[in-house]
Design a protein around this motif. Structure first.
Motif, PDB file in Angstrom:
ATOM      1  N   ASP A  76      32.282 -34.640  19.850  1.00 61.34           N
ATOM      2  CA  ASP A  76      32.428 -36.070  20.576  1.00 61.34           C
ATOM      3  C   ASP A  76      33.719 -36.461  20.340  1.00 61.34           C
ATOM      4  O   ASP A  76      34.429 -36.928  21.248  1.00 61.34           O
ATOM      5  CB  ASP A  76      31.419 -36.932  20.045  1.00 61.34           C
ATOM      6  CG  ASP A  76      29.908 -36.681  20.625  1.00 61.34           C
ATOM      7  OD1 ASP A  76      29.815 -35.942  21.495  1.00 61.34           O
ATOM      8  OD2 ASP A  76      29.064 -37.330  20.134  1.00 61.34           O
ATOM      9  N   ASP A 105      22.253 -43.298   9.986  1.00 54.99           N
ATOM     10  CA  ASP A 105      21.811 -42.812  11.460  1.00 54.99           C
ATOM     11  C   ASP A 105      23.154 -42.487  12.038  1.00 54.99           C
ATOM     12  O   ASP A 105      24.141 -42.529  11.508  1.00 54.99           O
ATOM     13  CB  ASP A 105      21.033 -44.225  12.086  1.00 54.99           C
ATOM     14  CG  ASP A 105      22.237 -45.078  12.293  1.00 54.99           C
ATOM     15  OD1 ASP A 105      23.174 -44.924  12.124  1.00 54.99           O
ATOM     16  OD2 ASP A 105      21.471 -46.205  12.600  1.00 54.99           O
ATOM     17  N   HIS A 106      22.858 -41.940  13.462  1.00 54.17           N
ATOM     18  CA  HIS A 106      23.873 -41.517  14.029  1.00 54.17           C
ATOM     19  C   HIS A 106      25.045 -42.280  14.127  1.00 54.17           C
ATOM     20  O   HIS A 106      26.052 -42.008  14.072  1.00 54.17           O
ATOM     21  CB  HIS A 106      23.422 -40.647  15.472  1.00 54.17           C
ATOM     22  CG  HIS A 106      24.411 -40.169  16.307  1.00 54.17           C
ATOM     23  ND1 HIS A 106      24.989 -38.655  15.851  1.00 54.17           N
ATOM     24  CD2 HIS A 106      25.100 -40.781  17.259  1.00 54.17           C
ATOM     25  CE1 HIS A 106      25.916 -38.603  16.681  1.00 54.17           C
ATOM     26  NE2 HIS A 106      26.085 -39.486  17.545  1.00 54.17           N
ATOM     27  N   LYS A 107      24.667 -43.554  14.724  1.00 45.83           N
ATOM     28  CA  LYS A 107      26.107 -44.498  14.898  1.00 45.83           C
ATOM     29  C   LYS A 107      26.764 -44.824  13.571  1.00 45.83           C
ATOM     30  O   LYS A 107      28.013 -44.918  13.884  1.00 45.83           O
ATOM     31  CB  LYS A 107      25.173 -45.845  15.533  1.00 45.83           C
ATOM     32  CG  LYS A 107      26.107 -46.714  15.926  1.00 45.83           C
ATOM     33  CD  LYS A 107      25.537 -47.771  16.486  1.00 45.83           C
ATOM     34  CE  LYS A 107      26.715 -48.881  16.882  1.00 45.83           C
ATOM     35  NZ  LYS A 107      26.044 -50.253  17.959  1.00 45.83           N
ATOM     36  N   GLU A 108      25.950 -45.023  12.628  1.00 46.82           N
ATOM     37  CA  GLU A 108      26.772 -45.214  11.261  1.00 46.82           C
ATOM     38  C   GLU A 108      27.488 -43.961  10.968  1.00 46.82           C
ATOM     39  O   GLU A 108      28.858 -44.246  10.450  1.00 46.82           O
ATOM     40  CB  GLU A 108      25.929 -45.556  10.218  1.00 46.82           C
ATOM     41  CG  GLU A 108      25.161 -47.237  10.269  1.00 46.82           C
ATOM     42  CD  GLU A 108      23.999 -47.130   9.515  1.00 46.82           C
ATOM     43  OE1 GLU A 108      23.653 -48.124   9.047  1.00 46.82           O
ATOM     44  OE2 GLU A 108      23.319 -46.067   8.869  1.00 46.82           O
ATOM     45  N   SER A 110      28.831 -41.469  12.805  1.00 40.15           N
ATOM     46  CA  SER A 110      29.989 -41.344  13.685  1.00 40.15           C
ATOM     47  C   SER A 110      31.054 -42.211  13.447  1.00 40.15           C
ATOM     48  O   SER A 110      32.039 -41.930  13.468  1.00 40.15           O
ATOM     49  CB  SER A 110      29.142 -41.517  15.219  1.00 40.15           C
ATOM     50  OG  SER A 110      30.431 -41.597  16.253  1.00 40.15           O
ATOM     51  N   SER A 111      30.661 -43.552  13.196  1.00 40.57           N
ATOM     52  CA  SER A 111      31.432 -44.440  12.922  1.00 40.57           C
ATOM     53  C   SER A 111      32.335 -44.262  11.685  1.00 40.57           C
ATOM     54  O   SER A 111      33.657 -44.577  11.709  1.00 40.57           O
ATOM     55  CB  SER A 111      30.751 -45.750  12.867  1.00 40.57           C
ATOM     56  OG  SER A 111      31.875 -46.838  12.270  1.00 40.57           O
TER      57      SER A 111
END
Length: 131
Positions: A76, A105-108, A110-111
C-alpha cells in the motif's frame, strides 16, 4: 511474498541497512531505511524491503500472520508513493516487528509503519544532504 525485485535477499543487505541506515520506531515496529545507488533492472521500482519477525512475537502461525500484514502495508505504501526514493537512488528498508504488534489492528499498524518509515526516510535524507 514480495516479488524478487522488491526483496532484500542477502543477509549482507539486511545487515548494511540495519547498521548504516537511519532508524525510527514506535507502535510495535522499528524501520531502518538506507538510500544507495539504484541497482534494480530498468523499468522496476527502486525500492527493496526486508522483514524481521522473531520468535518473541509468537508461534509460527502468529509470525506468518504478522509478515502477511506487513507485506500488505508495504505494498500500500509503495503503490501510493507514500515513500519515494530520491532520483537515481535505491530505497532499502527493513521492518522489525516487536511482540506488541500482535495487538494492533490494521489501521494502527499501518499508521505505525508509515510514520516510522517517514521519520527514518527524513533522517536519511538529512544525513545525505550533510555529506
Amino acid at each position: 511474498m514480495l516479488p524478487k525485485e522488491h526483496r532484500l535477499t542477502s543477509s549482507r543487505d539486511h545487515r548494511d541497512t540495519m547498521r548504516q541506515g537511519s532508524r525510527a520506531g514506535g507502535g510495535g515496529v522499528m524501520v531502518a531505511v538506507r538510500i544507495g545507488p539504484h541497482r534494480s533492472a530498468a523499468g522496476t521500482d527502486p525500492w527493496r524491503c526486508g522483514l524481521v519477525v522473531s520468535k518473541a512475537v509468537g508461534n509460527a502461525v502468529v509470525r506468518h500472520r504478522v509478515q502477511r500484514r506487513l507485506r500488505h502495508i508495504i505494498f500500500d505504501l509503495m503503490r501510493d508513493d507514500a515513500l519515494a526514493a530520491p532520483e537515481g537512488g535505491q530505497l532499502d528498508m527493513v521492518i522489525r516487528a516487536f511482540p506488541e504488534i500482535v495487538d494492533l489492528d490494521h489501521k494502527e499498524l499501518s499508521s505505525a509503519v508509515h510514520s516510522a518509515a517517514e521519520r527514518a526516510l527524513r533522517k536519511t535524507s538529512r544525513q545525505r544532504g550533510q555529506q
